[in-house]
Design a protein around this motif. Structure first.
Motif, PDB file in Angstrom:
ATOM      1  N   LEU A 259     -49.647  25.704 -92.429  1.00 33.16           N
ATOM      2  CA  LEU A 259     -50.125  24.335 -92.264  1.00 33.16           C
ATOM      3  C   LEU A 259     -48.988  23.427 -91.831  1.00 33.16           C
ATOM      4  O   LEU A 259     -49.160  22.527 -91.006  1.00 33.16           O
ATOM      5  CB  LEU A 259     -50.747  23.838 -93.567  1.00 33.16           C
ATOM      6  CG  LEU A 259     -51.898  24.698 -94.064  1.00 33.16           C
ATOM      7  CD1 LEU A 259     -52.544  24.074 -95.283  1.00 33.16           C
ATOM      8  CD2 LEU A 259     -52.927  24.913 -92.986  1.00 33.16           C
ATOM      9  N   LEU A 310     -57.571  22.355 -90.633  1.00 35.70           N
ATOM     10  CA  LEU A 310     -58.624  22.542 -91.637  1.00 35.70           C
ATOM     11  C   LEU A 310     -59.189  23.953 -91.550  1.00 35.70           C
ATOM     12  O   LEU A 310     -59.399  24.632 -92.559  1.00 35.70           O
ATOM     13  CB  LEU A 310     -59.730  21.523 -91.403  1.00 35.70           C
ATOM     14  CG  LEU A 310     -60.774  21.423 -92.507  1.00 35.70           C
ATOM     15  CD1 LEU A 310     -60.167  20.769 -93.731  1.00 35.70           C
ATOM     16  CD2 LEU A 310     -61.967  20.624 -92.046  1.00 35.70           C
ATOM     17  N   ALA A 313     -56.814  26.310 -92.990  1.00 32.27           N
ATOM     18  CA  ALA A 313     -56.787  26.166 -94.449  1.00 32.27           C
ATOM     19  C   ALA A 313     -57.991  26.870 -95.063  1.00 32.27           C
ATOM     20  O   ALA A 313     -57.855  27.622 -96.032  1.00 32.27           O
ATOM     21  CB  ALA A 313     -56.778  24.695 -94.818  1.00 32.27           C
ATOM     22  N   LEU A 314     -59.174  26.651 -94.487  1.00 34.60           N
ATOM     23  CA  LEU A 314     -60.387  27.260 -95.037  1.00 34.60           C
ATOM     24  C   LEU A 314     -60.305  28.783 -94.949  1.00 34.60           C
ATOM     25  O   LEU A 314     -60.654  29.489 -95.895  1.00 34.60           O
ATOM     26  CB  LEU A 314     -61.618  26.752 -94.290  1.00 34.60           C
ATOM     27  CG  LEU A 314     -62.035  25.330 -94.653  1.00 34.60           C
ATOM     28  CD1 LEU A 314     -63.241  24.911 -93.851  1.00 34.60           C
ATOM     29  CD2 LEU A 314     -62.313  25.232 -96.145  1.00 34.60           C
ATOM     30  N   VAL A 317     -58.071  29.837 -97.681  1.00 34.92           N
ATOM     31  CA  VAL A 317     -58.645  29.649 -99.009  1.00 34.92           C
ATOM     32  C   VAL A 317     -59.609  30.792 -99.303  1.00 34.92           C
ATOM     33  O   VAL A 317     -59.643  31.347-100.394  1.00 34.92           O
ATOM     34  CB  VAL A 317     -59.339  28.281 -99.114  1.00 34.92           C
ATOM     35  CG1 VAL A 317     -60.227  28.232-100.332  1.00 34.92           C
ATOM     36  CG2 VAL A 317     -58.288  27.184 -99.183  1.00 34.92           C
ATOM     37  N   ARG A 318     -60.377  31.185 -98.306  1.00 38.40           N
ATOM     38  CA  ARG A 318     -61.288  32.321 -98.484  1.00 38.40           C
ATOM     39  C   ARG A 318     -60.485  33.581 -98.776  1.00 38.40           C
ATOM     40  O   ARG A 318     -60.786  34.318 -99.703  1.00 38.40           O
ATOM     41  CB  ARG A 318     -62.116  32.533 -97.213  1.00 38.40           C
ATOM     42  CG  ARG A 318     -63.294  31.619 -97.110  1.00 38.40           C
ATOM     43  CD  ARG A 318     -64.266  32.123 -96.077  1.00 38.40           C
ATOM     44  NE  ARG A 318     -65.047  33.232 -96.607  1.00 38.40           N
ATOM     45  CZ  ARG A 318     -66.215  33.069 -97.217  1.00 38.40           C
ATOM     46  NH1 ARG A 318     -66.723  31.870 -97.364  1.00 38.40           N
ATOM     47  NH2 ARG A 318     -66.878  34.096 -97.673  1.00 38.40           N
TER      48      ARG A 318
ATOM     49  N   ARG B   4     -68.106  28.091-105.744  1.00 34.56           N
ATOM     50  CA  ARG B   4     -67.157  28.449-104.696  1.00 34.56           C
ATOM     51  C   ARG B   4     -66.916  27.316-103.710  1.00 34.56           C
ATOM     52  O   ARG B   4     -65.804  27.071-103.303  1.00 34.56           O
ATOM     53  CB  ARG B   4     -67.638  29.690-103.962  1.00 34.56           C
ATOM     54  CG  ARG B   4     -66.949  30.895-104.557  1.00 34.56           C
ATOM     55  CD  ARG B   4     -66.552  31.859-103.508  1.00 34.56           C
ATOM     56  NE  ARG B   4     -67.699  32.621-103.092  1.00 34.56           N
ATOM     57  CZ  ARG B   4     -67.767  33.174-101.905  1.00 34.56           C
ATOM     58  NH1 ARG B   4     -66.809  32.970-101.052  1.00 34.56           N
ATOM     59  NH2 ARG B   4     -68.800  33.892-101.572  1.00 34.56           N
ATOM     60  N   ALA B   8     -63.431  25.449-102.923  1.00 30.37           N
ATOM     61  CA  ALA B   8     -62.874  25.299-101.580  1.00 30.37           C
ATOM     62  C   ALA B   8     -62.542  23.840-101.316  1.00 30.37           C
ATOM     63  O   ALA B   8     -61.499  23.516-100.760  1.00 30.37           O
ATOM     64  CB  ALA B   8     -63.862  25.803-100.548  1.00 30.37           C
ATOM     65  N   CYS B  11     -59.426  22.868-103.229  1.00 31.77           N
ATOM     66  CA  CYS B  11     -58.216  23.427-102.640  1.00 31.77           C
ATOM     67  C   CYS B  11     -57.839  22.704-101.357  1.00 31.77           C
ATOM     68  O   CYS B  11     -56.677  22.519-101.062  1.00 31.77           O
ATOM     69  CB  CYS B  11     -58.395  24.898-102.315  1.00 31.77           C
ATOM     70  SG  CYS B  11     -58.518  25.883-103.790  1.00 31.77           S
ATOM     71  N   SER B  12     -58.862  22.349-100.610  1.00 32.28           N
ATOM     72  CA  SER B  12     -58.510  21.810 -99.304  1.00 32.28           C
ATOM     73  C   SER B  12     -58.227  20.318 -99.339  1.00 32.28           C
ATOM     74  O   SER B  12     -57.705  19.772 -98.379  1.00 32.28           O
ATOM     75  CB  SER B  12     -59.606  22.115 -98.295  1.00 32.28           C
ATOM     76  OG  SER B  12     -60.837  21.683 -98.804  1.00 32.28           O
ATOM     77  N   LEU B  15     -54.789  19.403 -98.429  1.00 32.21           N
ATOM     78  CA  LEU B  15     -54.538  19.726 -97.030  1.00 32.21           C
ATOM     79  C   LEU B  15     -55.150  18.676 -96.140  1.00 32.21           C
ATOM     80  O   LEU B  15     -54.561  18.234 -95.160  1.00 32.21           O
ATOM     81  CB  LEU B  15     -55.152  21.076 -96.681  1.00 32.21           C
ATOM     82  CG  LEU B  15     -54.760  22.184 -97.646  1.00 32.21           C
ATOM     83  CD1 LEU B  15     -55.580  23.421 -97.397  1.00 32.21           C
ATOM     84  CD2 LEU B  15     -53.297  22.485 -97.464  1.00 32.21           C
ATOM     85  N   VAL B  16     -56.360  18.267 -96.524  1.00 29.49           N
ATOM     86  CA  VAL B  16     -57.024  17.226 -95.750  1.00 29.49           C
ATOM     87  C   VAL B  16     -56.135  15.999 -95.723  1.00 29.49           C
ATOM     88  O   VAL B  16     -55.860  15.420 -94.676  1.00 29.49           O
ATOM     89  CB  VAL B  16     -58.384  16.899 -96.374  1.00 29.49           C
ATOM     90  CG1 VAL B  16     -59.006  15.738 -95.658  1.00 29.49           C
ATOM     91  CG2 VAL B  16     -59.300  18.110 -96.310  1.00 29.49           C
TER      92      VAL B  16
END
Lengths: 353, 432
Positions: A259, A310, A313-314, A317-318, B4, B8, B11-12, B15-16
């Motif tokens: 990132l 994003l 990141a997703l 995260v998965r 879940r 997510a 967690c994000s 980052l956002v």
């Protein structure tokens, strides 16, 4: 407003797990519990609302403004008066569509550079970072000194290290003296990319080293002892014990680095210079557009970069999510419960070990 | 499933937030700014601010203190911005886009005047209130946009040719060169000396940055070409402009300009000259004092820049004072601008910080010339100077120039092709 709708959703399953109750007969119980804890729900909403308010101000509002701004074009010059028009024309999605048009060359060049830097630097950093962590983990005299030494580059501000490396990559600099051959690093070309990669890896490999070191330190020694008794070579130990066990920590480190690398700005900007096609990243492109008072295209580029970040990141995260749970027998239904129930997980891990 | 997605999201969220820092910086100035930039009445007295880059010498604060002593009810606060020009410009633009009255008098780089005037971020000024007739004409021109005065010259700057008097004398050359071919001939003579072993002839600022725009424009103007004509229309696809660019590109190719000069900014080229790598150097007057303190002391002096068929033209540097369109207390601001750009102040700036003054008279002042022997040459340099292209989208114009000139210098494009492409690009930014 928003908080009242969110809280029941998020708290209900948590409570269910906290009390160790099965969540199967949900519907009849939920009503009774909701009545019993109406006060605590309000309390929770009250406690959460400042956070949400701050998030709204510092995250959601700027995003929406950027999205809105990206739909406007630059103000034009009125040839009669010689003044810039006072309003920005609404252009819809044209700023995004332009990326695929004639003017998109610069965008795709920046996109390519950003991706290239991310892939190459993170790959190199991972290898070097893990090596650093293994060195720092060893017990030997002067270990503290080595640790401190390895961490110094990470402590130096990026702008300063960019200046430092610019000096090294100068036409009369140390790099050319060592190579015995004059390469003009800060001109356009592949060598400029190499200069950025070297400086970036030097600066951020210690970060991965640091996180992996933390991961290494929680691996119990007994595991290695057992392996040694079984006659496993050092390489096998690394491959079958160390790497799987530090994987969660390593993945977090790699995610953070990815990132960060996607948003790279100051290092190429200072080391090689603005306006250099060879090293221009998406952040540099957006900044350049904004500094030329074209906020519409600048916002559009920034939004695209944001989506890219994003997405990455997703994806991670998965990846992290599945890995942290590490559910090899594939019992997907109970996955979330295991994560939230440390006791159960510990029991399972004990069984596995 | 529900848990879940929540996870997510959790967690994000950071980052956002991180990603958004970037998007956020592009999000200012959504609504239309700059409604008709007020009336031209200059009323209101009281405290104001003066906004400029960092003042390393401390002389700006000294002059402001002088004003504050005389005008206790109309105090001027000095707002210092970062040293580099780009961030100064950005902060001033941000301030204008939010229509803030925090900045009153702005110190603008001479190349920003058109952009700031066209956006109506600065106010048109009454010409008769300033002693423009005593100033050098090219300097005054930098403060104008479409015939109107939008700023007052505060300081100027011009390029000079530094050269090694010791080596030239040894080679039997008494006069500095006035043309490029004279310069290369002089170099050939000097290079035959044993002392000049391994030296290159000439260097300027050829890295891909604003300095390249300056050097490119100088080469084009010195060959009799123009970057933009009198009406502001680009006209670089000409034989004259090509001769200018080809002088630079050819010199890099044949080693007259050292190969590494394409990485030189001001300081690198100064180092190259001071360490004896080049015989001739194009640079700003600030180098004089520094070189005098180095081991080059007494071995060099300055001359006006050479050109194709005679003395060349310099690009103009310097700063102008402008009045923000969103400022209050404009009567005070106008008085302060008159005070700050006066001959007395300019003389102080010259004496204490070696800033080139806009006033013709100061260049001929015997005591000042004794302190700064380059003043007569600098005056010639400024009188022959041509402003860099005066276009509203200067940022884009200068990027285009850097792009094409750099391609020609590094040999990835022919000069002819580079100028053709540049003409196309510049037309885009000036058409609208």
């Amino acid at each position: 407003m928003a908080d009242t709708t969110i809280t029941p959703d998020t708290t209900a399953p948590d409570r269910g797990n906290a009390y160790g109750q099965s969540s199967a007969p949900l519907s009849p119980r939920r009503r009774t519990r909701a009545r019993a804890t109406a006060g605590s729900g309000r309390m929770a909403a009250l406690l959460v609302s400042p956070t949400l308010l701050v998030l709204t101000i510092v995250v959601f509002y700027p995003t929406l403004m950027a999205l809105r701004e990206s739909l406007y074009g630059p103000k034009g010059l009125d040839p009669k008066t010689g003044f810039i028009r006072t309003t920005e024309p609404f252009v819809g999605l044209r700023n995004y569509a332009d990326v695929f048009g004639a003017a998109g060359d610069r965008f795709w060049n920046a996109f390519g550079n950003t991706t290239f830097f991310t892939v190459v630097t993170v790959a190199l950093e991972t290898v070097i970072g893990v090596a650093m962590a293994l060195i720092m983990h060893r017990a030997f005299r002067g270990r503290a000194l080595v640790r401190a030494g390895i961490l110094v580059p990470w402590a130096v501000p990026t702008a300063i290290s960019a200046l430092l490396w610019r000096w090294i990559f100068n036409s009369d600099g140390v790099a050319n003296a060592i190579l015995g051959h004059q390469i003009l690093w800060t001109t356009e070309g592949f060598h400029a990319k190499v200069a950025v990669i070297v400086a970036e890896v030097w600066k951020t490999a210690p970060f991965i080293g640091l996180l992996v070191l933390a991961g290494l330190q929680v691996i119990p020694k007994e595991v290695y002892e057992a392996a040694r008794i079984d006659g496993a070579s050092a390489l096998r130990q690394f491959w079958h014990i160390t790497l799987p066990l530090v994987k969660p920590a390593l993945l977090v480190a790699v995610l953070f680095r990815c990132l960060d690398a996607l948003r790279m700005f100051d290092l190429p900007y200072i080391l090689i210079g603005a306006q250099k096609n060879s090293v221009e990243t998406l952040s540099m492109l957006a900044q350049n557009e904004a500094s030329n008072v074209r906020f519409g295209p600048a916002s559009a580029y920034a939004v695209l970069l944001f989506l890219y970040v994003l997405l990455m990141a997703l994806a991670f995260v998965r990846l992290l999510g599945t890995d942290l749970v590490s559910d090899r027998d594939g019992r997907k239904a109970s996955r979330s419960r295991h994560r939230r129930n440390p006791a159960a997980r510990r029991a399972k891990e004990g069984r596995a070990a | 499933m529900k848990t879940r997605t929540t996870r997510a999201l959790q967690c994000s969220a950071p980052l956002v937030a991180a990603g958004l820092l970037l998007t956020a910086c592009g999000s200012s100035g959504g609504s239309g700014s700059g409604e008709q930039a007020g009336s031209t009445s200059f009323e209101g007295r009281g405290p104001i601010t003066y906004v400029a880059g960092k003042d390393a010498s401390g002389v700006v604060q000294k002059v402001i203190d002088g004003w504050n002593k005389l005008h206790p009810t109309e105090k001027v606060t000095f707002v210092q911005l970062p040293t580099d020009a780009d961030s100064q410009r950005q902060q001033m633009i941000q301030n204008a886009e939010t229509k803030s009255d925090a900045y009153t008098v702005l110190s603008l780089d001479v190349v920003w005047t058109s952009e700031f005037a066209a956006h109506q971020w600065i106010e048109r000024l009454p010409e008769q209130q300033f002693p423009l007739r005593n100033m050098l004409k090219p300097v005054v021109d930098t403060a104008k946009y479409r015939g109107g005065l939008y700023a007052v010259p505060a300081s100027s700057d011009g390029g000079l040719l530094y050269y090694r008097t010791d080596l030239l004398k040894k080679a039997g050359i008494t006069k500095p060169p006035t043309t490029w071919s004279e310069m290369t001939a002089d170099c050939a003579k000097v290079k035959r000396l044993p002392e000049a072993k391994g030296m290159s002839c000439y260097a300027g600022q050829f890295q891909k940055y604003e300095g390249l725009t300056v050097n490119f424009a100088e080469a084009v103007d010195s060959a009799g070409g123009v970057v933009t004509d009198a009406n502001g229309k680009p006209d670089v696809d000409t034989p004259q402009a090509r001769q200018g660019l080809e002088f630079l590109a050819g010199a890099v190719k044949d080693g007259t300009i050292p190969r590494e000069a394409v990485t030189y900014q001001e300081e690198d080229s100064r180092q190259a000259f001071q360490s004896g790598k080049v015989i001739f150097l194009r640079n700003w007057p600030y180098v004089y004092a520094l070189a005098e303190k180095s081991k080059m002391a007494g071995k060099f002096t300055v001359a006006p820049l050479p050109g194709l068929n005679g003395p060349g033209s310099s690009s103009l540097g310097g700063h102008n004072l402008a009045l923000s369109s969103f400022a209050k207390n404009r009567a005070t601001a106008l008085d302060f601008m008159r005070f700050f750009s006066s001959e007395d102040s300019a003389s102080t700036f010259l004496k204490d910080a070696s800033l080139a003054p806009p006033y013709a008279k100061l260049y001929d002042d015997a005591s000042l010339v004794k302190q700064y022997p380059y003043l007569p040459d600098l005056k010639q340099s400024i009188l022959h100077a041509v402003p860099r292209p005066r276009v509203v989208q200067y940022g884009d114009a200068t990027s285009a120039i850097q792009q094409e000139a750099y391609a020609a210098l590094t040999g990835s494009k022919s000069s002819t092709q580079a100028l053709k492409d540049l003409q196309n690009d510049l037309q885009k930014y000036t058409a609208q």
